[in-house]
Design a protein around this motif. Structure first.
Motif, PDB file in Angstrom:
ATOM      1  N   ARG A 156       0.835  -1.211   0.000  1.00 34.51           N
ATOM      2  CA  ARG A 156       0.000   0.000   0.000  1.00 34.51           C
ATOM      3  C   ARG A 156       0.863   1.252   0.000  1.00 34.51           C
ATOM      4  NH1 ARG A 156      -3.208  -2.715   3.915  1.00 34.51           N
ATOM      5  NH2 ARG A 156      -2.298  -1.394   5.556  1.00 34.51           N
ATOM      6  N   SER A 157       1.966   1.220   0.763  1.00 33.40           N
ATOM      7  CA  SER A 157       2.832   2.399   0.822  1.00 33.40           C
ATOM      8  C   SER A 157       3.486   2.697  -0.518  1.00 33.40           C
ATOM      9  CB  SER A 157       3.910   2.206   1.899  1.00 33.40           C
ATOM     10  OG  SER A 157       4.909   1.287   1.475  1.00 33.40           O
ATOM     11  N   ARG A 158       3.570   1.676  -1.382  1.00 37.64           N
ATOM     12  CA  ARG A 158       4.140   1.851  -2.715  1.00 37.64           C
ATOM     13  C   ARG A 158       3.060   2.004  -3.782  1.00 37.64           C
ATOM     14  NH1 ARG A 158       7.638   1.854   0.648  1.00 37.64           N
ATOM     15  NH2 ARG A 158       9.790   1.092   0.411  1.00 37.64           N
ATOM     16  N   GLY A 159       1.791   2.133  -3.337  1.00 40.47           N
ATOM     17  CA  GLY A 159       0.701   2.344  -4.290  1.00 40.47           C
ATOM     18  C   GLY A 159       0.254   1.097  -5.019  1.00 40.47           C
ATOM     19  N   VAL A 160       0.514  -0.081  -4.429  1.00 39.02           N
ATOM     20  CA  VAL A 160       0.155  -1.345  -5.067  1.00 39.02           C
ATOM     21  C   VAL A 160      -0.952  -2.012  -4.265  1.00 39.02           C
ATOM     22  CG1 VAL A 160       0.971  -3.616  -5.798  1.00 39.02           C
ATOM     23  CG2 VAL A 160       2.500  -1.631  -5.933  1.00 39.02           C
ATOM     24  N   SER A 161      -1.975  -2.493  -4.955  1.00 34.69           N
ATOM     25  CA  SER A 161      -3.084  -3.201  -4.329  1.00 34.69           C
ATOM     26  C   SER A 161      -3.023  -4.667  -4.708  1.00 34.69           C
ATOM     27  CB  SER A 161      -4.420  -2.603  -4.785  1.00 34.69           C
ATOM     28  OG  SER A 161      -5.507  -3.340  -4.259  1.00 34.69           O
ATOM     29  N   ALA A 162      -3.248  -5.553  -3.737  1.00 37.54           N
ATOM     30  CA  ALA A 162      -3.222  -6.998  -3.992  1.00 37.54           C
ATOM     31  C   ALA A 162      -4.233  -7.674  -3.085  1.00 37.54           C
ATOM     32  CB  ALA A 162      -1.828  -7.565  -3.749  1.00 37.54           C
ATOM     33  N   ASP A 163      -4.885  -8.728  -3.619  1.00 42.13           N
ATOM     34  CA  ASP A 163      -5.812  -9.460  -2.756  1.00 42.13           C
ATOM     35  C   ASP A 163      -5.027 -10.331  -1.780  1.00 42.13           C
ATOM     36  OD1 ASP A 163      -5.221 -12.010  -3.908  1.00 42.13           O
ATOM     37  OD2 ASP A 163      -6.736 -11.701  -5.460  1.00 42.13           O
ATOM     38  N   ARG A 164      -5.744 -10.854  -0.791  1.00 39.61           N
ATOM     39  CA  ARG A 164      -5.063 -11.542   0.311  1.00 39.61           C
ATOM     40  C   ARG A 164      -4.325 -12.789  -0.156  1.00 39.61           C
ATOM     41  NH1 ARG A 164      -3.094  -9.577   4.989  1.00 39.61           N
ATOM     42  NH2 ARG A 164      -2.865 -11.234   6.542  1.00 39.61           N
ATOM     43  N   ASN A 165      -4.885 -13.511  -1.099  1.00 44.91           N
ATOM     44  CA  ASN A 165      -4.206 -14.711  -1.598  1.00 44.91           C
ATOM     45  C   ASN A 165      -2.905 -14.358  -2.309  1.00 44.91           C
ATOM     46  OD1 ASN A 165      -6.146 -16.456  -0.604  1.00 44.91           O
ATOM     47  ND2 ASN A 165      -7.353 -16.432  -2.494  1.00 44.91           N
ATOM     48  N   ALA A 166      -2.926 -13.245  -3.052  1.00 43.48           N
ATOM     49  CA  ALA A 166      -1.715 -12.809  -3.737  1.00 43.48           C
ATOM     50  C   ALA A 166      -0.649 -12.392  -2.726  1.00 43.48           C
ATOM     51  CB  ALA A 166      -2.026 -11.658  -4.682  1.00 43.48           C
ATOM     52  N   VAL A 167      -1.084 -11.712  -1.667  1.00 43.34           N
ATOM     53  CA  VAL A 167      -0.147 -11.312  -0.615  1.00 43.34           C
ATOM     54  C   VAL A 167       0.470 -12.547   0.039  1.00 43.34           C
ATOM     55  CG1 VAL A 167       0.023 -10.235   1.664  1.00 43.34           C
ATOM     56  CG2 VAL A 167      -1.246  -9.089  -0.161  1.00 43.34           C
ATOM     57  N   GLN A 168      -0.364 -13.540   0.312  1.00 41.36           N
ATOM     58  CA  GLN A 168       0.145 -14.757   0.932  1.00 41.36           C
ATOM     59  C   GLN A 168       1.123 -15.473   0.009  1.00 41.36           C
ATOM     60  OE1 GLN A 168      -0.518 -15.926   4.196  1.00 41.36           O
ATOM     61  NE2 GLN A 168       1.284 -17.129   3.603  1.00 41.36           N
ATOM     62  N   ARG A 169       0.852 -15.452  -1.288  1.00 37.66           N
ATOM     63  CA  ARG A 169       1.757 -16.098  -2.230  1.00 37.66           C
ATOM     64  C   ARG A 169       3.132 -15.426  -2.215  1.00 37.66           C
ATOM     65  NH1 ARG A 169       0.867 -19.615  -6.349  1.00 37.66           N
ATOM     66  NH2 ARG A 169      -0.704 -20.298  -4.855  1.00 37.66           N
ATOM     67  N   LEU A 170       3.142 -14.092  -2.145  1.00 36.37           N
ATOM     68  CA  LEU A 170       4.423 -13.387  -2.077  1.00 36.37           C
ATOM     69  C   LEU A 170       5.136 -13.711  -0.774  1.00 36.37           C
ATOM     70  CD1 LEU A 170       6.489 -11.421  -3.156  1.00 36.37           C
ATOM     71  CD2 LEU A 170       5.087  -9.530  -2.307  1.00 36.37           C
ATOM     72  N   ALA A 171       4.381 -13.793   0.326  1.00 36.96           N
ATOM     73  CA  ALA A 171       4.982 -14.150   1.614  1.00 36.96           C
ATOM     74  C   ALA A 171       5.617 -15.539   1.548  1.00 36.96           C
ATOM     75  CB  ALA A 171       3.931 -14.094   2.717  1.00 36.96           C
ATOM     76  N   ASP A 172       4.932 -16.464   0.886  1.00 33.32           N
ATOM     77  CA  ASP A 172       5.486 -17.815   0.740  1.00 33.32           C
ATOM     78  C   ASP A 172       6.777 -17.795  -0.081  1.00 33.32           C
ATOM     79  OD1 ASP A 172       3.323 -18.768   2.162  1.00 33.32           O
ATOM     80  OD2 ASP A 172       2.189 -19.367   0.376  1.00 33.32           O
ATOM     81  N   ARG A 173       6.808 -16.964  -1.099  1.00 31.34           N
ATOM     82  CA  ARG A 173       7.968 -16.913  -1.992  1.00 31.34           C
ATOM     83  C   ARG A 173       9.222 -16.424  -1.283  1.00 31.34           C
ATOM     84  NH1 ARG A 173       6.977 -19.989  -6.408  1.00 31.34           N
ATOM     85  NH2 ARG A 173       5.225 -19.246  -7.639  1.00 31.34           N
ATOM     86  N   VAL A 174       9.080 -15.358  -0.496  1.00 33.43           N
ATOM     87  CA  VAL A 174      10.269 -14.725   0.084  1.00 33.43           C
ATOM     88  C   VAL A 174      10.727 -15.410   1.366  1.00 33.43           C
ATOM     89  CG1 VAL A 174       9.756 -12.507  -0.983  1.00 33.43           C
ATOM     90  CG2 VAL A 174       8.918 -12.968   1.320  1.00 33.43           C
ATOM     91  N   GLU A 175       9.893 -16.291   1.922  1.00 32.47           N
ATOM     92  CA  GLU A 175      10.300 -17.136   3.043  1.00 32.47           C
ATOM     93  C   GLU A 175      10.875 -16.356   4.224  1.00 32.47           C
ATOM     94  OE1 GLU A 175      12.974 -19.712   0.809  1.00 32.47           O
ATOM     95  OE2 GLU A 175      11.440 -21.246   0.817  1.00 32.47           O
TER      96      GLU A 175
END
Length: 342
Positions: A156-175
């Motif tokens: 959000r601070s960078r002006g990007v919107s993502a649904d919760r599943n997409a956020v979780q997918r990124l969290a999984d990726r960066v470990e």
């Protein structure tokens, strides 16, 4: 009162700056960004000069610091004096100097103390003195269950919107790697084009963190994360990378660490060597911790081992190049692995 780095940053714009700030903790990215926010706010309030004190050899020159605190500025009416403590332990002389400053803080100096570690054992009368007249922020590691919320706020601070599943997918990726998450989010800010990201679009835009690149591989070893380095190396091997393609970066980083270790061993100016080696502020804490694990001769041994691995990988010496590289990375990460290279 102990704040989070994010809460500290939010409070910076709500009035005049405090005379002293302590920002410390194991999450390097949060420490760096909060310290940057303090510096930025200080410049806005007329602190036009900045001087940094950090260990040269084994300790900071506390006498030089005290002289600087007493001396008037030659170039600016207001100054930021920064103390960098990788272990966040100022020692007896440092604690006395910081406490004396807090007992009677001058109007024209802002003292910023940063550190890479924190626990109850790190504090003392010196940190209590900071708490009375300034602010303390501790950057604890972000727990796995907290990672999606951290990512969502940063998106959000960078002006990007993502649904919760997409956020979780990124969290999984960066470990759990905040720096990797921050880098991916910066990419998304350029690529998202204002659309709300769903899981499929996130997959398309975010580099697969399972394809561990050599930069993160070397960082893991320098940061003391032996198991992570081994896993990353296995990922690179599974992706079809070749050892010779990795050795250029491995050798370059070891050469840099060896040069820094030589300067530190002779009591030279480590800050100047960081500049000469073009090591960014965000990476200096990684090298500083690595130098604390091994003496200068050990880094020369690492370099020699890297040379042998390169010859093995090119068929000029016998042995298993992947196994030898794994042993080298573990030795860099773990002092107890002093004999693993054979």
């Amino acid at each position: 009162m102990e704040l989070t780095p994010e809460r500290l940053v939010a409070q910076l714009g709500q009035g005049p700056l405090r005379p002293v700030y302590l920002i410390a903790g194991p999450e390097t990215l949060r420490v760096l960004e909060a310290a940057d926010a303090v510096r930025t706010r200080a410049r806005e309030q007329g602190y036009a000069e900045r001087e940094v004190f950090e260990p040269e050899g084994r300790d900071i020159d506390w006498n030089a610091l005290e002289a600087t605190l007493r001396a008037p500025s030659l170039f600016a009416a207001r100054r930021v004096i920064e103390i960098r403590l990788p272990t966040t332990r100022p020692g007896k002389d440092g604690a006395a100097a910081i406490t004396a400053f807090c007992d009677a803080p001058p109007d024209d100096i802002l003292l910023l103390v940063t550190g890479g570690e924190w626990s109850r054992q790190h504090g003392g009368k010196w940190s209590e003195a900071i708490g009375r007249v300034g602010q303390i922020a501790v950057a604890w590691g972000v727990k796995p269950h907290e990672m999606p919320d951290w990512i969502e706020r940063r998106l959000r601070s960078r002006g990007v919107s993502a649904d919760r599943n997409a956020v979780q997918r990124l969290a999984d990726r960066v470990e759990g790697n905040l720096l990797a998450a921050a880098q991916e989010i910066d990419k998304l800010a350029l690529l998202a084009e204002g659309a709300t990201l769903d899981t499929a679009r996130m997959e398309d835009l975010v580099a697969d963190a399972a394809r561990f690149d050599v930069f993160r591989l070397v960082d893991a070893a320098l940061s003391g994360q032996a198991a992570q380095a081994v896993r990353m190396l296995a990922g690179l091997r599974a992706e079809g990378e070749a050892v010779p393609a990795l050795m250029g970066m491995v050798v370059m980083e070891l050469q840099r660490a060896a040069a820094l270790a030589r300067v530190q061993a002779r009591g030279g100016n480590l800050a100047a060597e960081f500049r000469a080696q073009r090591v960014w502020d965000s990476k200096q804490a990684v090298y500083t911790r690595a130098l604390q694990r091994h003496p200068a001769p050990r880094w020369e041994q690492f370099l020699a081992a890297a040379g042998r691995i390169d010859r093995i990988a090119k068929g000029r010496a016998p042995g298993d190049a992947w196994q030898a590289l794994e042993r080298l990375l573990v030795a860099v990460a773990e002092p107890r692995a002093a004999r693993v290279m054979g």
